[in-house]
Design a protein around this motif. Structure first.
Motif, mmCIF file in Angstrom:
data_model
loop_
_atom_site.group_PDB
_atom_site.id
_atom_site.type_symbol
_atom_site.label_atom_id
_atom_site.label_comp_id
_atom_site.label_asym_id
_atom_site.label_seq_id
_atom_site.Cartn_x
_atom_site.Cartn_y
_atom_site.Cartn_z
ATOM 1 N N SER A 60 6.714 36.152 10.992
ATOM 2 C CA SER A 60 7.632 35.133 10.481
ATOM 3 C C SER A 60 8.187 34.276 11.608
ATOM 4 O O SER A 60 8.638 34.790 12.628
ATOM 5 C CB SER A 60 8.798 35.801 9.737
ATOM 6 N N HIS A 62 10.871 32.663 11.534
ATOM 7 C CA HIS A 62 12.315 32.821 11.580
ATOM 8 C C HIS A 62 12.750 34.247 11.917
ATOM 9 O O HIS A 62 13.930 34.549 11.898
ATOM 10 C CB HIS A 62 12.932 32.418 10.228
ATOM 11 N N ARG A 64 12.312 37.289 10.277
ATOM 12 C CA ARG A 64 12.983 37.787 9.078
ATOM 13 C C ARG A 64 13.035 39.306 9.018
ATOM 14 O O ARG A 64 12.148 39.998 9.484
ATOM 15 C CB ARG A 64 12.286 37.274 7.816
ATOM 16 N N GLN A 79 17.621 36.346 8.484
ATOM 17 C CA GLN A 79 16.680 35.729 9.403
ATOM 18 C C GLN A 79 17.425 34.911 10.440
ATOM 19 O O GLN A 79 18.532 34.430 10.226
ATOM 20 C CB GLN A 79 15.697 34.829 8.649
ATOM 21 N N TRP A 89 22.188 34.228 12.830
ATOM 22 C CA TRP A 89 21.393 34.795 11.753
ATOM 23 C C TRP A 89 22.071 34.474 10.428
ATOM 24 O O TRP A 89 23.298 34.444 10.347
ATOM 25 C CB TRP A 89 21.257 36.313 11.912
#
Length: 204
Positions: A60, A62, A64, A79, A89
């Motif tokens: 991912s 981001h 996650r 994330q 986050w």
């Protein structure tokens, strides 16, 4: 001596009232470091029973993580937010990533030497002038304390457990005490986020 926990009702159920009980709760959070998926954790209660699992999304963009209950149901997805001045986050209900489903966010306020301070903002806190919770960690002592708002009211404490097993089998273990009437699933999510941030303590 352990205090009775937060007196403010807003400090109770962040994710769900089902995770708030009238007595202290102890958890052990174990990071499984030698796995194909980064950011994978297991959470056991005082009797050694699995309480939650955190699954990482290694591919991912981001970074996650998904916190799941014992039946595998997603409770919250969190994330890392990209392109921000401070490490941040965001946490969303279930497996959603829709802004309308955001529950809280965590922002790194300061990092000085081995100390970390994080501010936690619930979704309704739009101006973010003051955090709804704050996390103060001491990396040197491998511990942290979570407070309600800007008060000295402690809602949870964590310390890292060092053992031969953690070295030999690639496991990082944290012992967490959640105070009465505090959402313990929320606290587990905060501890995991803190650990992810501390993995990159020199980030801005």
């Amino acid at each position: 001596m352990m205090s009775s926990g937060p007196s403010n009702p807003s400090a109770a159920a962040v994710l769900s009232p089902q995770y708030c009980v009238s007595h202290p709760v102890e958890f052990t959070i174990t990071r499984k470091m030698m796995t194909m998926h980064a950011g994978t954790f297991s959470v056991t209660d005082a009797d050694g029973n699995i309480a939650f699992n955190v699954q990482g999304k290694s591919l991912s963009l981001h970074d996650r993580r998904v916190l799941r209950d014992t039946a595998g149901n997603p409770i919250v997805t969190f994330q890392q937010k990209l392109m921000t001045a401070y490490r941040r986050w965001e946490a969303f209900r279930g497996e959603s990533r829709d802004p309308k489903d955001m529950i809280f966010s965590v922002r790194k306020s300061t990092v000085m030497m081995m100390r970390t301070k994080l501010s936690v903002f619930l979704a309704g806190n739009k101006d973010e002038e003051k955090g709804d919770y704050r996390i103060e960690g001491n990396w040197w002592e491998s511990s942290c304390t979570i407070y309600a708002g800007q008060t000295d009211n402690i809602v949870a404490q964590m310390h890292r457990k060092h053992s031969v097993t953690s070295v030999l089998f690639g496991k990082d273990t944290f012992c967490v005490t959640v105070y009465p009437n505090v959402d313990h699933a929320f606290i587990v999510a905060l501890v995991v986020i803190l650990e992810e941030i501390n993995e990159d303590r020199h980030a801005s």
